[in-house]
Design a protein around this motif. Structure first.
Motif, PDB file in Angstrom:
ATOM      1  N   TRP A 103       0.857  -1.184   0.000  1.00  7.37           N
ATOM      2  CA  TRP A 103       0.000   0.000   0.000  1.00  7.37           C
ATOM      3  C   TRP A 103       0.892   1.233   0.000  1.00  7.37           C
ATOM      4  O   TRP A 103       1.740   1.386   0.873  1.00  7.37           O
ATOM      5  N   LEU A 104       0.686   2.101  -0.960  1.00  8.57           N
ATOM      6  CA  LEU A 104       1.435   3.349  -1.057  1.00  8.57           C
ATOM      7  C   LEU A 104       0.492   4.510  -0.790  1.00  8.57           C
ATOM      8  O   LEU A 104      -0.617   4.545  -1.311  1.00  8.57           O
ATOM      9  N   LYS A 105       0.940   5.467   0.021  1.00 15.17           N
ATOM     10  CA  LYS A 105       0.101   6.637   0.285  1.00 15.17           C
ATOM     11  C   LYS A 105       0.977   7.865   0.460  1.00 15.17           C
ATOM     12  O   LYS A 105       2.185   7.768   0.621  1.00 15.17           O
ATOM     13  N   PHE A 106       0.344   9.008   0.417  1.00 10.81           N
ATOM     14  CA  PHE A 106       1.040  10.259   0.639  1.00 10.81           C
ATOM     15  C   PHE A 106       1.297  10.435   2.132  1.00 10.81           C
ATOM     16  O   PHE A 106       0.479  10.012   2.957  1.00 10.81           O
ATOM     17  N   PRO A 107       2.410  11.078   2.501  1.00 15.31           N
ATOM     18  CA  PRO A 107       2.662  11.322   3.922  1.00 15.31           C
ATOM     19  C   PRO A 107       1.514  12.110   4.547  1.00 15.31           C
ATOM     20  O   PRO A 107       0.987  13.043   3.953  1.00 15.31           O
ATOM     21  N   GLU A 108       1.091  11.700   5.707  1.00 13.95           N
ATOM     22  CA  GLU A 108       0.072  12.376   6.511  1.00 13.95           C
ATOM     23  C   GLU A 108      -1.315  12.403   5.866  1.00 13.95           C
ATOM     24  O   GLU A 108      -2.169  13.179   6.276  1.00 13.95           O
ATOM     25  N   LEU A 109      -1.558  11.578   4.839  1.00 13.34           N
ATOM     26  CA  LEU A 109      -2.884  11.472   4.221  1.00 13.34           C
ATOM     27  C   LEU A 109      -3.300  10.011   4.172  1.00 13.34           C
ATOM     28  O   LEU A 109      -2.490   9.147   3.838  1.00 13.34           O
ATOM     29  N   ASP A 110      -4.550   9.732   4.502  1.00 14.40           N
ATOM     30  CA  ASP A 110      -5.051   8.365   4.367  1.00 14.40           C
ATOM     31  C   ASP A 110      -5.507   8.071   2.949  1.00 14.40           C
ATOM     32  O   ASP A 110      -5.504   6.935   2.500  1.00 14.40           O
ATOM     33  N   ARG A 111      -5.920   9.101   2.239  1.00 20.14           N
ATOM     34  CA  ARG A 111      -6.398   8.947   0.862  1.00 20.14           C
ATOM     35  C   ARG A 111      -5.876  10.084   0.023  1.00 20.14           C
ATOM     36  O   ARG A 111      -5.704  11.169   0.540  1.00 20.14           O
ATOM     37  N   PRO A 112      -5.624   9.914  -1.233  1.00 19.98           N
ATOM     38  CA  PRO A 112      -5.728   8.672  -1.994  1.00 19.98           C
ATOM     39  C   PRO A 112      -4.551   7.755  -1.700  1.00 19.98           C
ATOM     40  O   PRO A 112      -3.526   8.184  -1.187  1.00 19.98           O
ATOM     41  N   PHE A 113      -4.715   6.475  -2.044  1.00 20.48           N
ATOM     42  CA  PHE A 113      -3.623   5.525  -1.899  1.00 20.48           C
ATOM     43  C   PHE A 113      -3.632   4.588  -3.096  1.00 20.48           C
ATOM     44  O   PHE A 113      -4.605   4.524  -3.843  1.00 20.48           O
ATOM     45  N   LEU A 114      -2.564   3.887  -3.285  1.00 22.54           N
ATOM     46  CA  LEU A 114      -2.438   2.920  -4.372  1.00 22.54           C
ATOM     47  C   LEU A 114      -2.076   1.587  -3.746  1.00 22.54           C
ATOM     48  O   LEU A 114      -1.122   1.493  -2.982  1.00 22.54           O
ATOM     49  N   GLU A 115      -2.853   0.570  -4.044  1.00 20.49           N
ATOM     50  CA  GLU A 115      -2.566  -0.775  -3.550  1.00 20.49           C
ATOM     51  C   GLU A 115      -2.078  -1.612  -4.725  1.00 20.49           C
ATOM     52  O   GLU A 115      -2.728  -1.686  -5.766  1.00 20.49           O
ATOM     53  N   ILE A 116      -0.924  -2.229  -4.561  1.00 20.51           N
ATOM     54  CA  ILE A 116      -0.333  -3.052  -5.610  1.00 20.51           C
ATOM     55  C   ILE A 116      -0.347  -4.498  -5.135  1.00 20.51           C
ATOM     56  O   ILE A 116       0.148  -4.800  -4.053  1.00 20.51           O
ATOM     57  N   HIS A 117      -0.938  -5.374  -5.947  1.00 20.18           N
ATOM     58  CA  HIS A 117      -1.006  -6.802  -5.632  1.00 20.18           C
ATOM     59  C   HIS A 117      -0.068  -7.581  -6.524  1.00 20.18           C
ATOM     60  O   HIS A 117       0.037  -7.304  -7.719  1.00 20.18           O
ATOM     61  N   GLU A 118       0.557  -8.588  -5.950  1.00 16.62           N
ATOM     62  CA  GLU A 118       1.287  -9.571  -6.742  1.00 16.62           C
ATOM     63  C   GLU A 118       0.716 -10.931  -6.356  1.00 16.62           C
ATOM     64  O   GLU A 118       0.843 -11.366  -5.210  1.00 16.62           O
ATOM     65  N   HIS A 119       0.050 -11.576  -7.297  1.00 18.36           N
ATOM     66  CA  HIS A 119      -0.547 -12.886  -7.049  1.00 18.36           C
ATOM     67  C   HIS A 119       0.495 -13.973  -7.284  1.00 18.36           C
ATOM     68  O   HIS A 119       1.300 -13.882  -8.209  1.00 18.36           O
ATOM     69  N   LYS A 120       0.470 -14.999  -6.445  1.00 20.66           N
ATOM     70  CA  LYS A 120       1.412 -16.104  -6.609  1.00 20.66           C
ATOM     71  C   LYS A 120       1.159 -16.835  -7.926  1.00 20.66           C
ATOM     72  O   LYS A 120       2.079 -17.239  -8.619  1.00 20.66           O
ATOM     73  N   VAL A 121      -0.107 -17.015  -8.286  1.00 19.58           N
ATOM     74  CA  VAL A 121      -0.480 -17.647  -9.552  1.00 19.58           C
ATOM     75  C   VAL A 121      -1.107 -16.584 -10.441  1.00 19.58           C
ATOM     76  O   VAL A 121      -2.033 -15.892 -10.021  1.00 19.58           O
TER      77      VAL A 121
END
Length: 104
Positions: A16-34
């Motif tokens: 999960w990536l976010k800006f300092p001191e902000l809860d939103r917006p954020f970017l969630e990056i998934h890596e699936h095993k399959v």
């Protein structure tokens, strides 16, 4: 995770990536095993098309994308004015996702 996404035996590494001191917006990056391969997406497809990033060095970032087995799409284009240039370029990341790069 499997109950939520409907994929049996789902294993995901998530960042999960976010800006300092902000809860939103954020970017969630998934890596699936399959994972499963898909056709290359096009810039004008319905649904998720591309991510856009503003940056300071469009040429340098394009070089890094290409070095990481990504690819440039089209040319770097100036959509701005002489006084206020706006450079854009499109690229594919190593997984084929389309990125729009903007340098102001």
């Amino acid at each position: 995770m499997s109950r939520g996404n409907g994929i049996a035996n789902s294993q995901i590494y998530s960042i999960w990536l976010k800006f300092p001191e902000l809860d939103r917006p954020f970017l969630e990056i998934h890596e699936h095993k399959v994972t499963y391969d898909r056709d290359q997406p096009r810039v004008n497809e319905s649904g998720f098309a591309h991510l856009s990033f503003q940056l300071k060095d469009i040429s340098g970032i394009l070089s890094q994308i290409i070095q990481a087995d990504g690819a440039q799409i089209g040319e770097i284009t100036d959509l701005g004015t002489e006084e206020k240039p706006l450079l854009i370029a499109y690229a594919r990341d190593p997984e084929g996702n389309i990125l729009e790069l903007e340098q102001t």
